[in-house]
Design a protein around this motif. Structure first.
Motif, PDB file in Angstrom:
ATOM      1  N   UNK A 247       0.833  -1.204   0.000  1.00 61.93           N
ATOM      2  CA  UNK A 247       0.000   0.000   0.000  1.00 61.93           C
ATOM      3  C   UNK A 247       0.866   1.252   0.000  1.00 61.93           C
ATOM      4  N   UNK A 248       0.378   2.267  -0.682  1.00 61.71           N
ATOM      5  CA  UNK A 248       1.044   3.565  -0.758  1.00 61.71           C
ATOM      6  C   UNK A 248       0.212   4.564   0.028  1.00 61.71           C
ATOM      7  N   UNK A 249       0.785   5.104   1.111  1.00 60.38           N
ATOM      8  CA  UNK A 249       0.084   6.089   1.939  1.00 60.38           C
ATOM      9  C   UNK A 249       0.739   7.468   1.784  1.00 60.38           C
ATOM     10  N   UNK A 250       1.155   7.764   0.541  1.00 60.84           N
ATOM     11  CA  UNK A 250       1.847   9.022   0.267  1.00 60.84           C
ATOM     12  C   UNK A 250       1.012  10.257   0.496  1.00 60.84           C
ATOM     13  N   UNK A 251      -0.313  10.112   0.602  1.00 57.39           N
ATOM     14  CA  UNK A 251      -1.140  11.281   0.903  1.00 57.39           C
ATOM     15  C   UNK A 251      -0.981  11.728   2.350  1.00 57.39           C
ATOM     16  N   UNK A 252      -0.338  10.904   3.180  1.00 56.23           N
ATOM     17  CA  UNK A 252       0.061  11.304   4.531  1.00 56.23           C
ATOM     18  C   UNK A 252       1.580  11.408   4.513  1.00 56.23           C
ATOM     19  N   UNK A 253       2.087  12.627   4.470  1.00 55.57           N
ATOM     20  CA  UNK A 253       3.522  12.816   4.301  1.00 55.57           C
ATOM     21  C   UNK A 253       3.922  14.199   4.814  1.00 55.57           C
ATOM     22  N   UNK A 254       5.179  14.549   4.615  1.00 53.46           N
ATOM     23  CA  UNK A 254       5.685  15.842   5.054  1.00 53.46           C
ATOM     24  C   UNK A 254       7.044  16.099   4.460  1.00 53.46           C
ATOM     25  N   UNK A 255       7.624  17.283   4.702  1.00 54.80           N
ATOM     26  CA  UNK A 255       8.955  17.591   4.176  1.00 54.80           C
ATOM     27  C   UNK A 255      10.049  16.869   4.960  1.00 54.80           C
ATOM     28  N   UNK A 256      11.090  16.444   4.283  1.00 54.53           N
ATOM     29  CA  UNK A 256      12.183  15.729   4.948  1.00 54.53           C
ATOM     30  C   UNK A 256      13.378  16.628   5.232  1.00 54.53           C
ATOM     31  N   UNK A 257      13.345  17.862   4.808  1.00 53.54           N
ATOM     32  CA  UNK A 257      14.441  18.790   5.068  1.00 53.54           C
ATOM     33  C   UNK A 257      14.576  19.007   6.578  1.00 53.54           C
ATOM     34  N   UNK A 258      15.764  18.747   7.160  1.00 61.63           N
ATOM     35  CA  UNK A 258      15.938  18.882   8.615  1.00 61.63           C
ATOM     36  C   UNK A 258      15.592  20.258   9.164  1.00 61.63           C
TER      37      UNK A 258
END
Length: 412
Positions: free
Chosen positions: A286-297
């Motif tokens: 399953x792909x839950x990419x609609x729940x995500x965020x930025x990875x920039x520290x």
């Protein structure tokens, strides 16, 4: 005075309203105690209808849809079981299905349920908040009623987010890590727990020197003994690790025999649930990419807002005869409620996925057969009992169980 043109427009509109055809009538009807059948998937609704888009804190269901002309979907919203395919759905439920809300728990994520049949106990985890929470939870099914208590292994496992039972041991995907957990260092990886001795062993904790991101879920190919797992980026978003992602999101195959790790797919935005078909010829991810965020520290730990237009799809892949590679990726199911989180396959090949406030049951082609509806967000679930026909559901705010005729696979 209304112009002739304006009057004509109103008459035309009224005619169009009267001319609406194909409306599902009735939209839904009672099929048993707390069982509601939706006719023809409610494929044509009377205008005007509207359903709010889900958010991270509030997920909507089909029963939340407002429909014109005073039509009410209250019976749809309140039912424990919502059946879309009457013939197969009622067969799954059997003659006396039941849903019971058993334990009220915190709003933290509850994951990684693993049933140990020899003990008749169900192990599961609680993730942040609060960050750094170490004990797992265990439901003792030998007690009447069942009891819920904390459980701590030796050494402890931090933040199991996926789990299964294999070769007499619980295999957990530890999803968090830092250098001061319980006075020592832990990193994202695979851990094995012997439920008889309470001892844990590390199986895998790096990819050529890089930390994994999360290890969200896992499944064992019983034909080869390989452990397949998904590695999205949620631990960074949710403050379960002190290290920003070092690897792209991907799904992997780990060979305990050789120690080798192979990437099997890196095309999914945020790979989450993973499960095999009963004959191990197909793997579902399953792909839950609609729940995500930025990875920039520089953003710190940003959490995971919900974007309804992002990826929330279950994909199927064919597995090569030697169990080593995948091919023929195809979309199977677009989760209508929220995101397809936990993912498991029943003994008969039906696919189950946690989808916001409930669990969806699909056939191998992705057709929705029925939905178990809950009053909390379901993250995962596991079968228990002598016939593996009791399904325990857990998530943010609750643990519940379903009694029906849909049996789970026997895990050895």
């Amino acid at each position: 005075m209304r112009s002739p043109r304006s009057a004509y427009s109103l008459l035309l509109l009224a005619g169009l309203v009267r001319a609406q055809t194909g409306v599902t009538d009735p939209i839904a009807e009672n099929c048993g105690p707390s069982v509601v059948c939706v006719n023809k998937y409610a494929n044509v609704l009377p205008y005007h209808f509207f359903r709010n888009v889900s958010t991270s804190s509030v997920q909507t269901t089909f029963g939340d849809t407002t429909v014109a002309n005073g039509t009410s979907l209250d019976n749809v919203k309140s039912a424990d079981f919502l059946v879309f395919d009457k013939e197969r759905g009622l067969k799954v439920l059997g003659s006396n299905p039941s849903y019971e809300y058993v334990f009220e728990v915190s709003k933290a994520v509850h994951e990684a349920p693993v049933y140990v049949a020899s003990q008749n106990k169900l192990y599961l985890s609680q993730l942040a908040p609060p960050p750094g929470y170490l004990p797992q939870l265990v439901i003792d099914l030998n007690q009447d009623p069942p009891t819920l208590s904390e459980f701590l292994s030796d050494p402890p496992v931090y933040a199991p987010n996926g789990g299964t039972f294999h070769d007499g041991k619980i295999i957990w995907g530890a999803s968090g890590g830092n250098n001061s957990i319980g006075g020592g260092e832990q990193r994202v990886g695979l851990r094995a727990l012997d439920p008889n001795t309470n001892k844990t062993t590390s199986l895998l904790n790096n990819y050529f020197g890089f930390y994994f991101n999360t290890i969200d879920d896992l499944a064992v190919n019983q034909k080869t003994g390989d452990i397949w797992f998904t590695d999205p980026q949620y631990s960074w978003f949710n403050e379960l690790t002190d290290t920003p992602p070092q690897l792209p999101c991907a799904s992997y195959r780990y060979s305990p025999k050789s120690g080798a790790v192979f990437v099997v797919d890196d095309t999914i935005a945020q790979p989450n649930g993973i499960a095999f078909s009963p004959d191990y010829s197909v793997v579902y991810i399953s792909d839950t990419g609609s729940v995500s965020g930025p990875v920039d520290p520089k953003y710190g730990h940003p959490g995971t807002p919900f974007n309804a237009t992002g990826h929330r799809t279950i994909y199927a892949f064919d597995i090569s005869p030697d169990g080593a590679t995948v091919s023929n990726k195809r979309a199977l199911y677009l989760a209508p409620g929220y995101v397809p989180d936990g993912l498991k396959v029943a003994a008969n090949g039906y696919i189950l996925t946690g989808n916001g406030r409930g669990v969806d049951v699909l056939d191998p082609h992705g057709q929705l057969i029925l939905t178990v509806q809950t009053n909390y967000t379901v993250q995962n679930f596991a079968w228990t009992g002598p016939e593996l026909k009791t399904l325990w559901l857990m998530g943010q705010g609750g643990i519940s169980k379903v009694e029906w005729e849909l049996a789970g696979p026997e895990l050895k």
